[in-house]
Design a protein around this motif. Structure first.
Motif, PDB file in Angstrom:
ATOM      1  N   ASN A 123     -16.150 -20.479 -23.018  1.00 22.03           N
ATOM      2  CA  ASN A 123     -15.752 -19.073 -23.025  1.00 22.03           C
ATOM      3  C   ASN A 123     -16.904 -18.084 -22.994  1.00 22.03           C
ATOM      4  OD1 ASN A 123     -16.745 -19.367 -25.621  1.00 22.03           O
ATOM      5  ND2 ASN A 123     -14.931 -18.571 -26.654  1.00 22.03           N
ATOM      6  N   THR A 124     -18.129 -18.542 -23.241  1.00 19.80           N
ATOM      7  CA  THR A 124     -19.245 -17.609 -23.330  1.00 19.80           C
ATOM      8  C   THR A 124     -20.109 -17.524 -22.074  1.00 19.80           C
ATOM      9  OG1 THR A 124     -19.294 -17.933 -25.726  1.00 19.80           O
ATOM     10  CG2 THR A 124     -21.236 -16.947 -24.743  1.00 19.80           C
ATOM     11  N   PRO A 125     -20.414 -18.641 -21.357  1.00 19.03           N
ATOM     12  CA  PRO A 125     -21.226 -18.532 -20.143  1.00 19.03           C
ATOM     13  C   PRO A 125     -20.726 -17.518 -19.110  1.00 19.03           C
ATOM     14  CG  PRO A 125     -21.115 -20.810 -20.816  1.00 19.03           C
ATOM     15  CD  PRO A 125     -20.179 -20.067 -21.719  1.00 19.03           C
ATOM     16  N   PRO A 126     -19.399 -17.369 -18.890  1.00 22.62           N
ATOM     17  CA  PRO A 126     -18.974 -16.358 -17.916  1.00 22.62           C
ATOM     18  C   PRO A 126     -19.346 -14.940 -18.330  1.00 22.62           C
ATOM     19  CG  PRO A 126     -17.197 -17.915 -18.321  1.00 22.62           C
ATOM     20  CD  PRO A 126     -18.247 -18.178 -19.357  1.00 22.62           C
ATOM     21  N   VAL A 127     -19.356 -14.684 -19.627  1.00 26.63           N
ATOM     22  CA  VAL A 127     -19.712 -13.363 -20.125  1.00 26.63           C
ATOM     23  C   VAL A 127     -21.178 -13.058 -19.820  1.00 26.63           C
ATOM     24  CG1 VAL A 127     -20.117 -12.085 -22.265  1.00 26.63           C
ATOM     25  CG2 VAL A 127     -17.931 -13.240 -21.898  1.00 26.63           C
ATOM     26  N   PHE A 128     -22.056 -14.028 -20.072  1.00 26.94           N
ATOM     27  CA  PHE A 128     -23.475 -13.824 -19.793  1.00 26.94           C
ATOM     28  C   PHE A 128     -23.743 -13.736 -18.289  1.00 26.94           C
ATOM     29  CE2 PHE A 128     -23.976 -14.858 -24.186  1.00 26.94           C
ATOM     30  CZ  PHE A 128     -25.156 -14.229 -24.565  1.00 26.94           C
ATOM     31  N   ALA A 129     -23.018 -14.539 -17.500  1.00 25.49           N
ATOM     32  CA  ALA A 129     -23.175 -14.466 -16.049  1.00 25.49           C
ATOM     33  C   ALA A 129     -22.718 -13.109 -15.531  1.00 25.49           C
ATOM     34  CB  ALA A 129     -22.385 -15.589 -15.379  1.00 25.49           C
ATOM     35  N   ALA A 130     -21.613 -12.620 -16.074  1.00 24.70           N
ATOM     36  CA  ALA A 130     -21.131 -11.293 -15.684  1.00 24.70           C
ATOM     37  C   ALA A 130     -22.156 -10.223 -16.054  1.00 24.70           C
ATOM     38  CB  ALA A 130     -19.791 -11.009 -16.354  1.00 24.70           C
ATOM     39  N   GLY A 131     -22.753 -10.365 -17.232  1.00 26.19           N
ATOM     40  CA  GLY A 131     -23.762  -9.413 -17.668  1.00 26.19           C
ATOM     41  C   GLY A 131     -24.990  -9.404 -16.786  1.00 26.19           C
ATOM     42  N   ALA A 132     -25.252 -10.541 -16.146  1.00 24.02           N
ATOM     43  CA  ALA A 132     -26.398 -10.641 -15.228  1.00 24.02           C
ATOM     44  C   ALA A 132     -26.036 -10.203 -13.810  1.00 24.02           C
ATOM     45  CB  ALA A 132     -26.912 -12.073 -15.211  1.00 24.02           C
ATOM     46  N   GLY A 133     -24.772  -9.799 -13.617  1.00 28.10           N
ATOM     47  CA  GLY A 133     -24.340  -9.355 -12.299  1.00 28.10           C
ATOM     48  C   GLY A 133     -24.081 -10.483 -11.326  1.00 28.10           C
ATOM     49  N   SER A 134     -23.834 -11.677 -11.823  1.00 28.31           N
ATOM     50  CA  SER A 134     -23.594 -12.824 -10.944  1.00 28.31           C
ATOM     51  C   SER A 134     -22.272 -12.679 -10.203  1.00 28.31           C
ATOM     52  CB  SER A 134     -23.572 -14.123 -11.759  1.00 28.31           C
ATOM     53  OG  SER A 134     -24.816 -14.362 -12.371  1.00 28.31           O
ATOM     54  N   LYS A 135     -22.230 -13.278  -9.024  1.00 29.33           N
ATOM     55  CA  LYS A 135     -20.999 -13.284  -8.219  1.00 29.33           C
ATOM     56  C   LYS A 135     -20.158 -14.482  -8.655  1.00 29.33           C
ATOM     57  CE  LYS A 135     -22.990 -10.937  -4.200  1.00 29.33           C
ATOM     58  NZ  LYS A 135     -24.293 -10.621  -4.848  1.00 29.33           N
ATOM     59  N   ILE A 136     -19.314 -14.243  -9.639  1.00 31.31           N
ATOM     60  CA  ILE A 136     -18.442 -15.293 -10.181  1.00 31.31           C
ATOM     61  C   ILE A 136     -17.056 -14.711 -10.395  1.00 31.31           C
ATOM     62  CG2 ILE A 136     -20.337 -16.515 -11.350  1.00 31.31           C
ATOM     63  CD1 ILE A 136     -19.032 -15.222 -13.998  1.00 31.31           C
TER      64      ILE A 136
END
Length: 345
Positions: A98-111
Motif C-alpha cells: 500500500n505504500t510504494p504507489p504513494v511514493f511513486a506518485a510523489g515522484a511523479g511516476s507514470k503509474i
C-alpha cells in the motif's frame, strides 16, 4: 496428508532464523531477474512480481493454463524498483503493497493502480523482545524502534504512535531494512521492531519476541496491482490485463480453501520454513479479498500520502486519485468490505 502446525516450543531454533535472514539480505538490492514465460500467442504481457508473489499463487491455483497471450515474468526485490520498471515501461503491470504507489506518485511516476486486494493488518506489528518491560504502545516514548523507511511498516508505526498521542519525534527511529533490523532486534540493539508478515510470524515462532501492537484497525491492509498507462492505452494489452486480473482474483480466493497447500508452495518458492509460511498464511495472506478501486480506497491512500508529505519524506502534495483507473472494478465489493476472518496461527 495435511501438515499441522505443532506447538511453538518445538519450532524454529535460532539457527532457523538464518535461511530467512539470508533471503532478506538477497532482497536488499534493486535488480530484477527475468524468470518464466507462460502462455502462447503474439501478445506478451510483461508482469512484475516479487518472490512468492503473483506467479507462485497463479501457478499453485492452476490459473496459468489456457492463456491465449504470453506472460513474461520479471522478479523484483521489492515494490519500489518494480514501480520504477512500470514507470519506464519495462513492465506492464505488477503487484506491490500500500505504500510504494504513494511514493511513486510523489515522484511523479507514470503509474496507475488498477486492482486492489484487502487483508487483515494483524501481521503488521510492532514487536518487542520476550523479556521487554514494554506492555503498551505509549511506553515506546524514548525507545529505539527499527523500521524500513518508506515501507508500510513505517506508516503503521506513525499511525500507531499517533493513536496513543506520540509522534516519531518521541521515539528513536532506526531506519533499517528487514535483514539488518532482524539482526539488531535479536541482538537486543533496538527496543522494538515495526514490521510485517512473514517476519512477524518468523519472530513469534522462533520465540525471539512478542507483539506489542498490530496495525489491525490502524492500517488499510491493501495491496495493489499497478499498471503502466501506456499498457492501458493499448487495447490488446488492456484486454490481457483484464483477463490477468480475473485469474489473480480467482487465485486469491483459492488460497482461503487451500491454506496448507499454498503455504507449502510459498515456503518452497521463498525459502521460508514451512511453519513460518503457514502461520503467515493463516494470519495475513488467506484473509485477502478482491475489492474495488473506489473513493474510500483513494481517501485511505491519500491519508498515507499526506502523512509522508508532512514528514517531508514525499517532496510535494500528492493527489492519489490521479493515479487510479476504475475500469476493472466490475461488480467487486467496495474497499470498505471487511477482509476474511483470520484463522490465527
Amino acid at each position: 496428508m495435511r501438515r499441522r502446525l505443532v506447538p511453538t516450543a518445538l519450532l524454529l531454533p535460532t539457527a532457523l532464523l538464518l535461511p530467512l535472514a539470508l533471503l532478506l539480505t538477497a532482497c536488499g538490492g534493486n535488480s530484477a531477474a527475468s524468470t518464466d514465460t507462460d502462455g502462447q500467442g503474439s501478445l506478451t504481457l510483461d508482469v512484475g512480481d516479487q518472490k512468492g508473489g503473483s506467479e507462485a499463487i497463479l501457478r499453485a491455483a492452476g490459473e496459468l493454463e489456457n492463456l491465449d497471450y504470453k506472460i513474461k515474468w520479471s522478479t523484483f526485490t521489492s515494490g519500489p524498483p518494480l514501480l520504477e520498471a512500470v514507470n519506464a515501461r519495462a513492465v506492464d503491470i505488477g503487484g506491490v503493497g500500500n505504500t510504494p504507489p504513494v511514493f511513486a506518485a510523489g515522484a511523479g511516476s507514470k503509474i496507475t493502480a488498477v486492482a486492489a486486494f484487502k487483508g487483515t493488518s494483524k501481521g503488521d506489528a510492532i514487536l518487542v523482545p520476550n523479556d521487554s518491560k514494554l506492555t503498551r504502545p505509549e511506553q515506546l516514548k524514548g525507545r529505539s524502534i527499527a523500521v524500513a523507511q518508506g515501507s508500510s511498516a513505517h506508516y503503521q508505526l506513525v499511525a500507531s504512535l499517533r493513536k496513543v498521542g506520540l509522534s516519531l519525534g518521541d521515539v528513536k527511529v532506526k531506519y533499517l531494512q528487514p535483514a539488518d533490523a532482524l539482526a539488531a532486534f535479536t541482538a537486543g540493539k533496538v527496543d522494538a521492531w515495526a514490521v510485517w508478515d512473514p517476519y512477524t510470524s518468523q519472530v513469534l515462532l522462533s520465540q525471539q519476541g512478542r507483539i506489542l501492537t498490530t496495525g489491525d484497525g490502524i492500517t488499510n491492509g491493501l495491496t495493489f496491482q499497478v499498471a503502466a498507462p501506456s499498457a492501458l492505452r493499448d487495447k490488446k494489452k488492456a484486454a490481457a490485463i483484464k483477463d490477468y486480473l480475473e485469474r489473480l482474483r480467482r487465485a486469491t480466493a483459492w488460497v482461503y480453501d487451500h491454506q496448507e497447500e499454498w503455504a507449502k508452495v510459498w515456503a518452497k518458492d521463498t525459502g521460508l520454513p514451512y511453519e513460518v509460511a503457514l502461520a503467515s498464511v493463516h494470519r495475513t495472506n488467506a484473509t485477502r479479498i478482491s475489492v474495488a478501486v473506489d473513493e474510500p480506497l483513494v481517501a485511505s491512500e491519500q491519508e498515507i500520502a499526506d502523512t509522508f508529505t508532512e514528514l517531508k519524506l514525499i517532496p510535494k502534495k500528492v493527489d492519489f486519485g490521479e493515479f487510479v483507473d476504475t475500469r476493472y472494478n466490475g461488480d467487486l465489493p467496495p474497499s470498505t468490505t471487511r477482509a476474511r476472518a483470520s484463522k490465527g496461527s
